[in-house]
Design an enzyme around this catalytic site. Structure first.
Site, mmCIF file in Angstrom:
data_model
loop_
_atom_site.group_PDB
_atom_site.id
_atom_site.type_symbol
_atom_site.label_atom_id
_atom_site.label_comp_id
_atom_site.label_asym_id
_atom_site.label_seq_id
_atom_site.Cartn_x
_atom_site.Cartn_y
_atom_site.Cartn_z
ATOM 1 N N ASP A 22 51.996 54.059 34.806
ATOM 2 C CA ASP A 22 52.958 54.016 35.863
ATOM 3 C C ASP A 22 53.412 52.793 35.827
ATOM 4 O O ASP A 22 53.528 51.866 36.702
ATOM 5 C CB ASP A 22 52.085 54.120 37.215
ATOM 6 C CG ASP A 22 52.951 54.112 38.407
ATOM 7 O OD1 ASP A 22 54.240 54.440 38.259
ATOM 8 O OD2 ASP A 22 52.435 53.918 39.607
ATOM 9 N N ASN A 66 46.325 49.511 46.990
ATOM 10 C CA ASN A 66 45.981 50.907 47.327
ATOM 11 C C ASN A 66 44.994 51.641 46.506
ATOM 12 O O ASN A 66 44.363 52.241 46.756
ATOM 13 C CB ASN A 66 47.273 51.443 47.486
ATOM 14 C CG ASN A 66 47.183 53.176 47.964
ATOM 15 O OD1 ASN A 66 46.689 53.441 49.122
ATOM 16 N ND2 ASN A 66 47.259 53.861 47.134
ATOM 17 N N HIS A 67 45.318 51.185 44.975
ATOM 18 C CA HIS A 67 44.469 51.919 44.104
ATOM 19 C C HIS A 67 44.534 51.186 42.844
ATOM 20 O O HIS A 67 45.118 50.039 42.812
ATOM 21 C CB HIS A 67 45.382 53.234 43.546
ATOM 22 C CG HIS A 67 46.812 52.835 43.351
ATOM 23 N ND1 HIS A 67 47.654 53.097 44.435
ATOM 24 C CD2 HIS A 67 47.420 52.442 42.459
ATOM 25 C CE1 HIS A 67 49.132 53.005 43.880
ATOM 26 N NE2 HIS A 67 48.803 52.469 42.633
ATOM 27 N N ARG A 127 54.421 40.996 47.070
ATOM 28 C CA ARG A 127 55.168 42.069 47.650
ATOM 29 C C ARG A 127 54.026 43.129 47.495
ATOM 30 O O ARG A 127 53.268 43.462 46.611
ATOM 31 C CB ARG A 127 56.364 42.629 46.529
ATOM 32 C CG ARG A 127 56.889 43.950 46.985
ATOM 33 C CD ARG A 127 56.249 44.880 46.214
ATOM 34 N NE ARG A 127 57.106 46.234 46.237
ATOM 35 C CZ ARG A 127 56.612 47.510 45.903
ATOM 36 N NH1 ARG A 127 55.593 47.575 45.140
ATOM 37 N NH2 ARG A 127 57.473 48.278 46.055
ATOM 38 N N ASP A 161 52.325 46.528 47.823
ATOM 39 C CA ASP A 161 52.576 47.911 47.350
ATOM 40 C C ASP A 161 51.983 48.883 48.511
ATOM 41 O O ASP A 161 50.949 48.681 48.815
ATOM 42 C CB ASP A 161 51.773 48.119 46.068
ATOM 43 C CG ASP A 161 52.545 49.330 45.220
ATOM 44 O OD1 ASP A 161 53.729 49.665 45.257
ATOM 45 O OD2 ASP A 161 51.679 50.059 45.080
ATOM 46 N N GLU A 215 55.832 47.063 51.222
ATOM 47 C CA GLU A 215 56.437 48.356 51.033
ATOM 48 C C GLU A 215 55.911 49.224 52.172
ATOM 49 O O GLU A 215 54.828 49.775 51.936
ATOM 50 C CB GLU A 215 56.273 48.653 49.685
ATOM 51 C CG GLU A 215 56.988 50.181 49.378
ATOM 52 C CD GLU A 215 56.522 50.835 48.229
ATOM 53 O OE1 GLU A 215 57.207 51.684 47.643
ATOM 54 O OE2 GLU A 215 55.254 50.894 47.936
ATOM 55 N N ASP A 240 62.383 51.912 41.971
ATOM 56 C CA ASP A 240 61.937 53.346 42.101
ATOM 57 C C ASP A 240 63.251 54.277 42.132
ATOM 58 O O ASP A 240 64.492 53.809 41.792
ATOM 59 C CB ASP A 240 61.089 53.555 43.224
ATOM 60 C CG ASP A 240 59.754 52.849 43.107
ATOM 61 O OD1 ASP A 240 59.067 52.904 41.924
ATOM 62 O OD2 ASP A 240 59.222 52.265 44.068
HETATM 63 C C1 GLC Z 1 55.012 51.866 44.983
HETATM 64 C C2 GLC Z 1 55.880 51.326 43.653
HETATM 65 C C3 GLC Z 1 56.105 52.422 42.609
HETATM 66 C C4 GLC Z 1 54.783 52.727 42.038
HETATM 67 C C5 GLC Z 1 53.575 53.106 43.616
HETATM 68 C C6 GLC Z 1 52.200 53.310 42.999
HETATM 69 O O1 GLC Z 1 55.745 52.696 45.476
HETATM 70 O O2 GLC Z 1 57.071 50.884 44.179
HETATM 71 O O3 GLC Z 1 56.773 51.819 41.537
HETATM 72 O O4 GLC Z 1 54.612 53.922 41.466
HETATM 73 O O5 GLC Z 1 53.901 52.425 44.415
HETATM 74 O O6 GLC Z 1 51.767 52.018 42.845
#
Ligand code: GLC
Length: 557
Positions: A65, A107-108, A203, A205, A249, A317
């Site tokens: 990703d 997040n992951h 930043r 995510d 974000e 994105d």
């Molecule tokens: C956020 C990022 C994106 C990414 C996603 C998963 O939305 O902007 O590019 O794929 O997170 O990390």
């Protein structure tokens, strides 16, 4: 105006520039951009007037990703360089007056992260609860997936233990359970580590996703109110580095976003991208009607004093239009991306601004003038200053992640490697480096680059735009946005004509007698009548920034 405040809360009128090291500049000629390359090009960014760099992920990754899948939070992707290179980069940027923030991805992790490898080994592994598992078959969650072209559930069965793990994004990105104290400790250490190396913040995510408690049973949760976690993060950040920021974000409606700034002067995120104003900007541009954007701006909730909106037209994105109604999205698709190959995930566009605006230089300039005049902190995505286009042949979001176009030479000056070894294909055709490149535009006084530079420098000299109180001014033309930002007795008025029709905008401003409007983007002064009235001509797609000068005031312009 009290200028000293602008250095304390620097993010309230910063100019942020987002780039991916991998596609910016390849110093060692292996086809992949690198940290040393970016450091060589720091003066380019300083000349443009950027005050804060946002680095997309540069951590070790299997790259499924584009680096948003991390295997080591403390590491540096060896293709890009070393920790030594990171420190040299930060030091060089700081010397040029630029701060540096980077993506924080909590997040992951990647499914290849050693934590997840351990977590999936057995149900009683000590790392098991770093992630979110369920033993019962999950319900249908196909309406919650973020990448509908590749996933149909947010749960993935792991054969080894016969249980399902949560992944809001791709199945190879298992979600961390950040309510666990030990996971939070890992995250604090990660934040502390990069701050110690010199970063000025992050930043952050996918914030709403890591705060959601999907799949967590009460005993899984060590923190009840997810916002407690953001408060802790903010407090930790502040203890380690007083003026570092968290730029989140959070693509949610404004009212819901408000919670993520927190209370008591703002005790959670310092900044959030304004996805709503961004999407309404495109609706306004498509309709040539300033109404939707004006409404989005005036309906923003009041935010704590230390907080700020980050404004943008484009990011890395898809250009998401997910917060518009179906009909509105259809209007924007029809105007800016009518063909299926230009669209993605049923909700967004793969294109950059200049191609969407048919390459019309008047409209492109008006769009960027509008961006920089909006209340907030403008964020540029690399290449926007040149008017770079996209590669529609590239997969999904990769369309706008093509190599930076430095010159009209081989590979657009990005790399000396053979073209088939490049990390991404250079755009070809009319938007390719032969026609669109930094070297040529920097030497051309009339180029888009020089125009954007003027916007950047003028924005920086107008703290009213970042700090001021917004008024949308009454005037009769629906295709014109007339707005005023006032801060501590000083104010700037901006006019933007979203249509090709020239107009004259009658304004009546509430100002002392004998005030005048001084043009900031060109030479000119308009005297305001005793009643604060003036008629201001605007060309088709015209734009003007004007500072209100009161009689006897000593502002330079
Ligand atoms: C956020 C990022 C994106 C990414 C996603 C998963 O939305 O902007 O590019 O794929 O997170 O990390």
């Amino acid at each position: 105006m009290r200028m000293t405040q602008t250095s304390d809360l620097w993010w309230k009128n910063a100019v942020i520039y987002c780039l991916d090291i991998e596609t910016f500049f390849d110093a060692d000629g292996d086809g992949v951009g690198d940290i040393a390359g970016l450091t060589e090009r720091i003066d380019y960014l300083a000349q443009l007037g950027v005050t804060c760099l946002w680095l997309m992920p540069f951590y070790p990754t299997p790259d499924r990703d584009d680096g948003y899948d991390v295997t080591d939070y403390y590491g540096v992707d060896p293709r890009l360089g070393t920790h030594g290179d990171v420190v040299e980069l930060i030091r060089t940027a700081k010397d040029r007056g630029m701060r540096v923030i980077a993506d924080l991805l909590i997040n992951h992790t990647s499914s290849e992260h050693p934590w997840f490898q351990a977590s999936r080994a057995s149900t009683d592994n000590p790392y098991r609860d770093y992630y979110v598992w369920r033993a019962e078959p999950p319900p249908d969650t196909s309406d919650q997936v973020i990448f509908p072209d590749e996933e149909d559930s947010i749960w993935e069965l792991d054969e080894r233990t016969g249980e399902w793990y949560l992944h809001h994004f791709y199945a190879h990105q298992p979600d961390l359970n950040i309510t666990k104290a030990k996971v939070r400790d890992e995250i604090w250490k990660t934040i502390g580590f990069w701050l110690q190396l010199g970063l000025d913040g992050f930043r952050v995510d996918a914030v709403p996703y890591f705060l959601s408690d999907v799949g967590l049973s009460p005993q899984d949760k060590e923190v009840d109110d997810p916002h407690t976690y953001l408060r802790q993060m903010r407090a930790f950040l502040g203890r380690r580095h007083g003026d570092a920021i968290l730029l989140g974000e959070v693509n949610l409606p404004h009212e819901e976003q408000r919670k993520y700034f927190g209370d008591n002067g703002g005790d959670q995120l310092h900044m959030m991208f304004d996805f709503i104003a961004m999407q309404k900007t495109y609706l306004s541009l498509a309709r040539e009607d300033a109404g939707p954007l004006a409404e989005a701006l005036t309906q923003r909730p009041a935010i704590p004093h230390d907080c700020q909106w980050a404004t943008f037209l484009r990011n890395h994105d898809e250009l998401t239009l997910d917060k518009l109604t179906e009909d509105e999205r259809a209007e924007v698709f029809a105007a800016f991306g009518p063909e299926e190959r230009m669209q993605v995930y049923g909700r967004g566009l793969k294109r950059r601004v200049p191609t969407m605006l048919d390459g019309d230089p008047r409209r492109i300039r008006m769009a960027y003038s509008l961006l920089f005049s909006l209340p907030g902190t403008p964020t540029l995505y690399y290449g926007e200053e040149l008017g770079m286009g996209e590669d529609l042949g590239a997969d999904g979001r990769m369309a706008v992640r093509t190599p930076m176009q430095w010159s009209d030479g081989e590979n657009g000056g990005f790399s000396t490697a053979p073209p088939d070894r490049l990390v991404g294909q250079v755009v070809d055709g009319g938007y390719g480096p032969k026609h669109v490149n930094a070297a040529a535009q920097m030497r051309d006084a009339d180029s888009l680059w020089n125009f954007v530079r003027t916007l950047v420098l003028t924005y920086r000299a107008c703290p009213e735009l970042g700090w001021g109180r917004l008024t949308v001014l009454d005037q009769p033309h629906t295709h014109v946005l007339a707005h005023q930002l006032s801060w501590e007795g000083s104010s700037v008025v901006a006019l933007h004509n979203l249509s090709a029709e020239p107009v004259t905008v009658p304004l009546r401003l509430d100002v002392p007698p004998d005030s005048a409007l001084v043009d900031l983007l060109r030479d000119g002064t308009t005297d305001l009548g005793a009643d604060g009235a003036a008629d201001l001509p605007l060309e088709g797609y015209g734009y003007r920034w004007l500072r209100v000068r009161r009689d006897g005031e000593r502002q330079l312009v």
